[in-house]
Design a protein around this motif. Structure first.
Motif, mmCIF file in Angstrom:
data_model
loop_
_atom_site.group_PDB
_atom_site.id
_atom_site.type_symbol
_atom_site.label_atom_id
_atom_site.label_comp_id
_atom_site.label_asym_id
_atom_site.label_seq_id
_atom_site.Cartn_x
_atom_site.Cartn_y
_atom_site.Cartn_z
ATOM 1 N N TRP A 155 68.051 1.035 83.885
ATOM 2 C CA TRP A 155 67.485 2.289 83.357
ATOM 3 C C TRP A 155 67.504 3.377 84.437
ATOM 4 O O TRP A 155 67.953 4.504 84.211
ATOM 5 C CB TRP A 155 66.044 2.030 82.874
ATOM 6 C CG TRP A 155 65.304 3.281 82.497
ATOM 7 C CD1 TRP A 155 65.308 3.889 81.283
ATOM 8 C CD2 TRP A 155 64.490 4.096 83.359
ATOM 9 N NE1 TRP A 155 64.536 5.037 81.329
ATOM 10 C CE2 TRP A 155 64.025 5.183 82.588
ATOM 11 C CE3 TRP A 155 64.105 4.006 84.695
ATOM 12 C CZ2 TRP A 155 63.197 6.174 83.113
ATOM 13 C CZ3 TRP A 155 63.282 5.000 85.226
ATOM 14 C CH2 TRP A 155 62.837 6.068 84.436
ATOM 15 N N LYS A 172 70.219 3.143 81.223
ATOM 16 C CA LYS A 172 70.161 2.122 80.168
ATOM 17 C C LYS A 172 68.902 2.325 79.326
ATOM 18 O O LYS A 172 67.829 2.595 79.865
ATOM 19 C CB LYS A 172 70.115 0.732 80.819
ATOM 20 C CG LYS A 172 70.311 -0.404 79.847
ATOM 21 C CD LYS A 172 71.767 -0.593 79.595
ATOM 22 C CE LYS A 172 72.013 -1.336 78.315
ATOM 23 N NZ LYS A 172 73.431 -1.327 77.958
ATOM 24 N N HIS A 173 69.008 2.211 78.042
ATOM 25 C CA HIS A 173 67.890 2.370 77.100
ATOM 26 C C HIS A 173 67.314 3.797 77.147
ATOM 27 O O HIS A 173 66.229 4.043 76.654
ATOM 28 C CB HIS A 173 66.754 1.354 77.365
ATOM 29 C CG HIS A 173 67.199 -0.069 77.343
ATOM 30 N ND1 HIS A 173 66.670 -1.045 78.151
ATOM 31 C CD2 HIS A 173 68.131 -0.712 76.597
ATOM 32 C CE1 HIS A 173 67.250 -2.206 77.919
ATOM 33 N NE2 HIS A 173 68.148 -2.029 76.973
ATOM 34 N N ASP A 174 68.042 4.704 77.801
ATOM 35 C CA ASP A 174 67.586 6.094 77.922
ATOM 36 C C ASP A 174 68.631 6.969 77.230
ATOM 37 O O ASP A 174 69.520 6.460 76.531
ATOM 38 C CB ASP A 174 67.458 6.433 79.417
ATOM 39 C CG ASP A 174 66.462 7.549 79.676
ATOM 40 O OD1 ASP A 174 65.964 8.137 78.718
ATOM 41 O OD2 ASP A 174 66.201 7.844 80.863
#
Ligand SMILES: Cc1cc2nc3c(=O)[nH]c(=O)nc-3n(C[C@H](O)[C@H](O)[C@H](O)COP(=O)(O)OP(=O)(O)OC[C@H]3O[C@@H](n4cnc5c(N)ncnc54)[C@H](O)[C@@H]3O)c2cc1C
Length: 461
Positions: A418, A423-425
């Protein structure tokens, strides 16, 4: 359907081979790896329920790696404190416990030898999201005459039910929430009906502090007084958190100087406490719903998103794991000049120009745990001060896994992905040097959000 078939229909169980129950089998073996507890452990319960259906005893096997490339004295001390307590608690549930120290190279042989000594009808083990199919295949041939079941004991919603990589909290959240009513229930702690009788010829090492002396491990990272290993210590930490801090969690969790979070991550990492035990205690607590919900978002949504990342993305330890938009922006800024460049040694020794970062690094090195808000800043600055994003990712993984008691954990790999690789952002603007569209954190904005001076003083050299 007999009771064993009913048991096998549990969605937490994955059948790893097609062997039929061994009719000559004399017991059920639980190979404990990650879920190192006797309390609220779905894998242990599966072994006990199966053994009760077969009128056989249960014995738990733990292969302690005498060498580990990443773990050190800090991790081993905490783990062995926990295992000593788990061995005692397993005896209360009438299960045996056998621990054998082995090298990585011969751990498979040791387990196969153990199985040929005790002759299991069935082998149960706990799920590991980082374990790939090839490793499972090798495991199934270790003792091919008994079925091998793996049970997801580390998460609330079995990670296999999510089927593929989830790209953000917003995509996994509804999938988890839909399944929670079926899985967020008391796990239970059945007793083995047939007690395990220790036999002299089945050797086990005593689980004690002396055991550490026999291991060939890295002793350069000392054990930490801040955390004592074991389920009892985990339950005390949970009770203290519910009593003293849960009521302000939503506002205090981003205040490293206040330490308003649970500090349960080392216990969760070693499986000394399970997520069901924690989540149910939080649900039942008298704290405001906003604080309970904020905590459950971290414990369930964020933590299980991290497990999903490690399970379904084989590149979780490198920058290859990130999304195409992030790779593009990192590539576009690869040649940007860096205002500061630090070596891995300077970073490890907290020798940077940034007092806040140095304080966070010292907290991690001396205590074995860094506050979650500082972990974000810590990793983002390593991106800014490294020659490349790939190098930054690697340095983060190595330092995080070495010093954090909760290192080598899916939440760590997801956190680093992240911070360094978005990642996941999502992509953020305006585009900045080095970061490109990866979310940025500055010293000025970060240190304004909490009493950073108090934190820096607390962790000054
Ligand atoms: C760069 C970076 C590195 C990290 N390294 C690790 C690590 O090595 N091991 C680790 O367990 N966590 C790691 N995290 C995630 C998170 O920071 C820690 O889990 C949390 O700070 C642990 O403190 P706590 O138990 O007091 O958390 P609490 O706020 O009390 O949360 C309760 C539990 O929820 C889970 N959780 C909380 N935040 C997150 C998150 N962002 N992602 C996933 N799960 C979460 C943890 O299991 C935690 O114990 C990292 C995050 C970042 C950004």
């Amino acid at each position: 359907m007999n009771s064993l078939d009913q048991l096998a229909a549990d969605p937490r169980i994955v059948m790893r081979n097609r062997a039929a129950l061994d009719p000559r089998g004399r017991c059920v073996v639980y190979r404990m790896r990650r879920a190192q507890r006797a309390l609220d452990n779905p894998a242990l319960n599966t072994a006990i329920d199966a053994a009760n259906a077969l009128a056989q005893p249960v014995v738990v096997f733990f292969g302690l790696l005498a060498r580990h490339p990443q773990a050190n004295l800090r991790h081993y001390t905490f783990m062995i404190e926990g295992l000593a307590e788990t061995a005692r608690k397993l005896a209360q549930r009438r299960c045996g416990f056998v621990l054998r120290a082995c090298d990585g190279a011969n751990s498979a042989d040791e387990f196969a030898r153990f199985c040929s000594e005790v002759k299991p009808s069935l082998v149960v083990c706990d799920e590991d999201p980082g374990r790939r199919d090839a490793k499972w295949k090798r495991e199934t041939i270790l003792y091919p005459s008994a079925p091998l079941w793996s049970v997801d004991a580390d998460v609330i919603v079995p990670s296999i039910l999510l089927e593929k990589e989830q790209f953000a909290a917003r995509t996994i959240r509804p999938r988890l929430q839909r399944r929670l009513p079926g899985f967020l229930k008391p796990v239970g702690n059945p007793l083995a009906r047939v007690p395990w009788k220790a036999e002299r010829k089945i050797k086990s090492q005593a689980v004690s502090a002396e055991l550490i002396g026999c291991l060939h491990i890295d002793r350069s990272v000392s054990s930490t007084d801040a955390f004592r290993g074991g389920t009892n210590a985990a339950l005390s930490a949970l009770r203290r958190f519910v009593r003293e801090r849960l009521g302000n969690y939503a506002s205090d969790r981003n205040h490293p100087e206040v330490e308003g979070t649970s500090q349960l991550s080392p216990y969760l990492h070693f499986g000394q406490i399970g997520p069901h035990t924690v989540a149910l205690a939080i649900q039942e607590a008298a704290a405001p719903a906003r604080d309970r919900d904020a905590f459950l978002e971290e414990l369930i949504v964020r933590r299980e998103l991290a497990v999903n990342f490690v399970r379904y993305n084989p590149h979780f330890k490198t920058l290859k794991s990130v999304e195409p938009w992030a790779r593009r922006t990192i590539r576009a800024h690869a040649g940007d000049p860096r205002a500061y460049l630090y070596t891995a040694g300077q970073l490890a020794n907290a020798e940077t120009h940034d007092r806040l970062w140095n304080a966070a690094q010292r907290q991690m090195v001396s205590r074995g745990w860094m506050h979650g808000y500082m972990r974000m800043y810590w990793a983002k600055k390593i991106l800014e001060w490294s020659g490349s994003a790939a190098e930054a990712y690697d340095v983060c993984v190595r330092m995080n896994d070495r010093y954090e008691l909760d290192g080598r954990d899916p939440s760590g790999y997801a956190g680093i992905a992240w911070a360094i690789g978005g990642k996941h952002d999502r992509a953020w603007g305006p585009e900045r040097p080095v970061y490109g569209k990866i979310r940025y954190m500055s010293f000025a904005s970060t240190s304004r959000k909490f009493a950073s001076r108090a934190y820096i003083e607390q962790w000054s050299a």
